[in-house]
Write a protein that holds these residues in place. Structure first.
Motif, PDB file in Angstrom:
ATOM      1  N   ILE A  47       1.063  -1.088  -0.005  1.00 52.49           N
ATOM      2  CA  ILE A  47      -0.341   0.075   0.103  1.00 52.49           C
ATOM      3  C   ILE A  47       1.206   1.220   0.216  1.00 52.49           C
ATOM      4  O   ILE A  47       0.401   2.291   0.337  1.00 52.49           O
ATOM      5  N   SER A  48       2.056   1.452  -0.147  1.00 53.11           N
ATOM      6  CA  SER A  48       3.201   2.028  -0.365  1.00 53.11           C
ATOM      7  C   SER A  48       2.450   3.775  -1.306  1.00 53.11           C
ATOM      8  O   SER A  48       2.094   4.387  -0.534  1.00 53.11           O
ATOM      9  N   SER A  53      -0.292   8.892  -0.566  1.00 55.50           N
ATOM     10  CA  SER A  53      -1.099  10.391  -0.549  1.00 55.50           C
ATOM     11  C   SER A  53      -1.109  11.477   0.672  1.00 55.50           C
ATOM     12  O   SER A  53      -1.990  12.617   0.765  1.00 55.50           O
ATOM     13  N   LYS A  54      -0.597  10.751   1.602  1.00 50.11           N
ATOM     14  CA  LYS A  54      -1.044  11.695   3.040  1.00 50.11           C
ATOM     15  C   LYS A  54      -0.138  12.978   2.885  1.00 50.11           C
ATOM     16  O   LYS A  54      -0.473  14.096   3.335  1.00 50.11           O
ATOM     17  N   VAL A  62      -7.706   8.566   1.349  1.00 50.56           N
ATOM     18  CA  VAL A  62      -7.539   7.355   1.136  1.00 50.56           C
ATOM     19  C   VAL A  62      -7.330   7.303   2.365  1.00 50.56           C
ATOM     20  O   VAL A  62      -7.345   5.598   2.452  1.00 50.56           O
ATOM     21  N   LEU A  63      -6.130   7.883   3.549  1.00 54.85           N
ATOM     22  CA  LEU A  63      -5.943   7.245   4.785  1.00 54.85           C
ATOM     23  C   LEU A  63      -7.571   7.128   6.144  1.00 54.85           C
ATOM     24  O   LEU A  63      -7.351   6.373   6.288  1.00 54.85           O
ATOM     25  N   HIS A 100      -2.323  12.829   9.453  1.00 49.75           N
ATOM     26  CA  HIS A 100      -2.773  11.413   9.304  1.00 49.75           C
ATOM     27  C   HIS A 100      -3.040  10.818  10.204  1.00 49.75           C
ATOM     28  O   HIS A 100      -3.803   9.600  10.163  1.00 49.75           O
ATOM     29  N   SER A 101      -2.381  10.947  11.622  1.00 53.91           N
ATOM     30  CA  SER A 101      -2.118  10.134  12.629  1.00 53.91           C
ATOM     31  C   SER A 101      -3.514  10.161  12.877  1.00 53.91           C
ATOM     32  O   SER A 101      -3.959   9.379  13.982  1.00 53.91           O
ATOM     33  N   ALA A 102      -3.569  11.448  13.144  1.00 51.89           N
ATOM     34  CA  ALA A 102      -5.226  11.837  14.434  1.00 51.89           C
ATOM     35  C   ALA A 102      -6.408  11.427  13.205  1.00 51.89           C
ATOM     36  O   ALA A 102      -7.647  10.361  13.837  1.00 51.89           O
TER      37      ALA A 102
END
Length: 191
Positions: A47-48, A53-54, A62-63, A100-102
């Motif tokens: 999925i790289s 896309s982040k 996406v995420l 992205h992590s949130a």
């Protein structure tokens, strides 16, 4: 619109075939140090292209969809009966986009798991992408805890490569008497 994975026509983020494929994750585990494990849903090489896309505005969609297909299902096999916090690593919003992590941590929310945002920020903003382990060791994140955390923690990030960021975050939390249960990421670059 095109599927972000296979580029076939769809009105959604991923076409039906890609959703079926991405739903079939295999939960992996890697021990980073002394019993501290990081669990991943996908192999990085699978999925790289989606993870990159982040760095763009469309990465949020996406995420978010990947998190619905993986993180949101984590409760099916991890259902604690005690309060836990999901802590997104360095979840600052940059370039007026999103964190992205949130996005990932949000999908862990249950009756017992509560995401905490804006609690752990890196003081060093050097980018690790594509850098060697020597570079990463020399340029630590220097995390700073910004909020009081009351419950044990699950650390959340998108990718684990060397694990140095997760280990460093764990150490700063433990220094502040916060128990870290494990880490959860979308992809493991070493699997």
């Amino acid at each position: 619109m095109r599927c972000f994975n296979c580029h076939s026509f769809t009105l959604l983020t991923f076409c039906e075939d890609c959703v079926k494929e991405l739903e079939e994750f295999s939960l992996g585990a890697r021990e980073l140090e002394k019993g501290f494990k990081v669990y991943s849903f996908y192999k990085y090489n699978e999925i790289s292209h989606l993870l990159h896309s982040k760095h763009h505005f469309y990465g949020y969609f996406v995420l978010n969809r990947l998190a619905k297909l993986s993180f949101a299902k984590f409760k099916d096999f991890f259902n604690p009966k005690v309060k836990i916090n999901a802590l997104a690593l360095d979840d600052r919003v940059q370039n007026f986009l999103y964190s992205h992590s949130a996005v990932l941590a949000k999908h862990l929310k249950t009756e017992f798991i509560k995401p905490i945002y804006g609690a752990l920020y890196a003081q060093n903003e050097v980018k690790y992408s594509g850098k060697s382990i020597a570079f990463r060791q020399k340029n630590k994140r220097k995390y700073k805890l910004l909020k009081k955390i009351k419950h044990p923690v699950i650390l959340v990030d998108d990718i684990v490569t060397t694990g140095l960021s997760l280990i460093e975050a764990k150490k700063i939390l433990e220094k502040n008497k916060i128990s870290v249960l494990f880490a959860l990421v979308l992809a493991d670059a070493k699997v």
